[in-house]
Design a protein around this motif. Sequence first.
Motif, short mmCIF file in Angstrom:
data_model
loop_
_atom_site.label_atom_id
_atom_site.label_comp_id
_atom_site.label_asym_id
_atom_site.label_seq_id
_atom_site.Cartn_x
_atom_site.Cartn_y
_atom_site.Cartn_z
N TRP A 157 0.83 -1.13 -0.04
CA TRP A 157 0.04 0.01 -0.02
C TRP A 157 1.03 1.24 0.05
N TYR A 158 0.41 2.44 -0.41
CA TYR A 158 0.96 3.60 -0.09
C TYR A 158 0.23 4.58 0.79
N HIS A 159 0.85 5.47 1.40
CA HIS A 159 0.14 6.57 2.17
C HIS A 159 1.10 7.60 2.45
N SER A 160 0.43 8.72 2.65
CA SER A 160 1.11 9.92 3.02
C SER A 160 2.26 9.84 4.13
N HIS A 161 3.19 10.32 4.50
CA HIS A 161 4.28 10.12 5.53
C HIS A 161 4.35 11.52 6.02
N ILE A 162 3.76 12.25 6.65
CA ILE A 162 3.91 13.47 7.21
C ILE A 162 2.91 13.67 8.33
N SER A 163 3.49 13.92 9.62
CA SER A 163 2.71 14.03 10.67
C SER A 163 1.37 12.72 10.83
N SER A 164 0.20 12.78 11.19
CA SER A 164 -0.61 11.87 11.28
C SER A 164 -1.60 11.84 9.86
N GLN A 165 -1.15 12.72 8.88
CA GLN A 165 -2.13 12.85 7.70
C GLN A 165 -2.73 11.61 7.00
N TYR A 166 -2.21 10.59 6.94
CA TYR A 166 -2.90 9.40 6.27
C TYR A 166 -4.10 8.86 6.84
N ALA A 167 -4.30 9.05 8.38
CA ALA A 167 -5.56 8.66 8.96
C ALA A 167 -6.54 9.52 8.72
N ASN A 168 -6.40 10.70 7.54
CA ASN A 168 -7.47 11.44 7.20
C ASN A 168 -7.91 10.95 5.82
N ARG A 259 -5.78 -10.23 -1.32
CA ARG A 259 -4.62 -9.55 -0.91
C ARG A 259 -5.16 -8.74 0.40
N LEU A 260 -5.12 -9.28 1.57
CA LEU A 260 -5.43 -8.54 2.91
C LEU A 260 -4.52 -7.62 3.09
N ILE A 261 -4.93 -6.19 3.84
CA ILE A 261 -3.80 -5.28 4.08
C ILE A 261 -4.58 -4.38 5.04
N ASN A 262 -3.76 -4.47 6.03
CA ASN A 262 -4.40 -3.43 7.47
C ASN A 262 -3.81 -2.07 7.22
N THR A 263 -4.57 -1.19 6.75
CA THR A 263 -4.47 0.09 6.47
C THR A 263 -4.57 1.09 7.51
N SER A 264 -4.93 0.62 8.64
CA SER A 264 -5.41 1.34 9.70
C SER A 264 -4.52 2.39 10.33
N ALA A 265 -4.97 3.35 11.12
CA ALA A 265 -4.27 4.15 12.02
C ALA A 265 -4.08 3.46 13.41
N ASP A 266 -5.06 2.57 13.98
CA ASP A 266 -4.84 2.07 15.37
C ASP A 266 -5.14 0.54 15.46
N ASN A 267 -6.26 0.09 14.69
CA ASN A 267 -6.98 -0.98 15.13
C ASN A 267 -6.14 -2.16 14.17
N THR A 268 -6.05 -3.16 14.94
CA THR A 268 -5.71 -4.56 14.67
C THR A 268 -6.73 -5.57 14.35
N PHE A 269 -6.51 -6.54 13.47
CA PHE A 269 -7.67 -7.57 13.36
C PHE A 269 -7.37 -8.76 13.44
N SER A 270 -8.05 -9.81 13.79
CA SER A 270 -7.78 -11.16 13.23
C SER A 270 -8.89 -11.50 12.53
N ILE A 271 -8.68 -11.93 11.19
CA ILE A 271 -9.19 -12.23 10.18
C ILE A 271 -9.77 -13.49 9.97
N SER A 272 -11.12 -14.01 9.82
CA SER A 272 -11.52 -15.16 9.50
C SER A 272 -12.67 -15.24 8.81
N ILE A 273 -13.06 -16.31 8.12
CA ILE A 273 -14.17 -16.37 7.49
C ILE A 273 -14.86 -17.69 7.68
#
Length: 587
Positions: A157-168, A259-273
């Motif tokens: 994935w890609y994201h901004s890398h300045i302060s916390s901006q990507y969370a916006n 293709r699972l990606i965690n793009t969060s700011a804080d949350n982690t996940f256990s993924i199941s189906i």
Amino acid sequence: MRFNQVFMGLVPLASLATAASTPASSGLCSRAGNWTDGLNILTDWEAQWPITGVTRYYQLDITEVEQYTGPDGVLKLNAMLINGGYPGPVIQANWGDRIDVVVNNNLDHNGTSIHWHGFHQINNNINDGVSGVTECPIPPGGSKKYSFVATQYGTSWYHSHISSQYANGVVGTIQIDGPTTYPYDTDLGTFPISDWYYDSADHIVQRMMDPTNPYRVNVPGSPPPSDNILFNGTNINPQGSGGEYAKVTLAPGKRHRLRLINTSADNTFSISIVGHTMTVIETDFVPVQPYQATQVFLTVGQRYDVVIEANQGVGSYWLNATLSSNGLCGASLNPYPAAIITYDGADGLLPTDVGTPVIDTYCTDDLSAQPIVTKSAPIDKFTAEANNTLDLALTVDDTISRVFWEVNNSPVNVVWEQPTLQNVKDGNLTFATNENVIQLPEDNEWSFWIIQNNSPIPHPMHLHGHDFLILGRSDPVPDPRTLPGPIAFDPATDTAKLYANAPTRRDTTQLPGFGWLVLAFQAGSNPGAWVFHCHIPWHMSQGLSVKFLERADLIPGAMDLGALQPTCDQWRAYAPSDPFEKNDSGL
């Protein structure tokens, strides 16, 4: 557009599939057997990769919407979008392609940059996209072209890398096609899973830096729970009407790569189906020996490529993202975040079977993945010393009423108008203490690091420019807050427990609360200024990072440092009129 994959034959789970994927409908390539030029799944892509001569062109326009109706139908404050939407467009290429991306900053006031998560950027640190480290920020009205070769393949994935901006909202996904370890019929593409906040990231950081804020988990600087969890950019409103579930469609009897990606700011996940197992084939760009799992744990920044076999009855099934019960690695106002796996021919109704709750992992990585291309660090050269220990601590400065995350007693502070590479260009290798620069030995030796967590909060630790070997960690506990204090690495007893041969390798892993990690990577092979940081943007803003300065003597010859000048000139001209004062680490 999604890539369709066609495979030559099937390979049992216990053996290695060397057949390459063939993206037949994408027009990018059509090969089987060896991927190209004799390169295949057994190729060490740190040492060798194809050069296709193909360039993929993208343009990312970053804009700001003060009142944005989000994908769940609820207004979000100060959303920052890419090409008018969230998430941004999927960047697709083949292993060995060049990727050129023009980024236009159309924000009202904020600078920006884009980081290409997980890409090693070999001899190309100047395109890593970290404001204050590898470049000056792109100012409003400014543009920058990033150019790099996909020396790795898989999912990122890609994201901004300045302060916390990507969370916006400044986030998008990447799919690089290459060889695979396991055969499948259809590639379903990238599937980001992310927390979503209705408040702006700036407001959340201000709250977290305030030592009097209402603590979520009785720890200063705790963030609020996320308002929702989005799957591939959508979900229903958990508190009312609006939005819709994300749906993934399977063809009965076929195998599908997701293709699972965690793009969060804080949350982690256990993924199941519900009713299905997954076959894991890749972790963070690293192809692994295929193994079956009923759940996979994703901390912030991690990726898992899994194959799902549609071997159940035609119908719909919940894909659940379960949050940890102790609340230390993320909480959400959506208590049961889920998407829908549906079979072709299903009736379109919501699934009824909620399944058996997954086992609570207590925010803990699975270290069982075995890389196809194995690497081993010389454990006999490992020593536990002060100069290779990073102590992480949460501190409150009462004199200014601020909460910080420190590394070895120093929260990082970057200087946007004077990035680390500018210092290298100027021949000035003397850095302020709070820049947290660690100059690595100037040879090709293994670099060992003990990361000691002196707080109960786990951290997703991410390294730029390299993968690391996870040599060991402290034993996970259900709730670190029940411990009397940190579990310290004990060289006398813990060194013997480190994984000497072919350990799990990736670029992001979870540091246990009140625990330790031992990581290793081979320094000297990739000149540059590489940040190693917690990937929770709130914690980055509060200072939780160091910068590894690798082979500073070779950096000017490895890349054109003159390319810093245009963006830095733009930023320095803009900065005096910037109405926002930099009030965090800047990273």
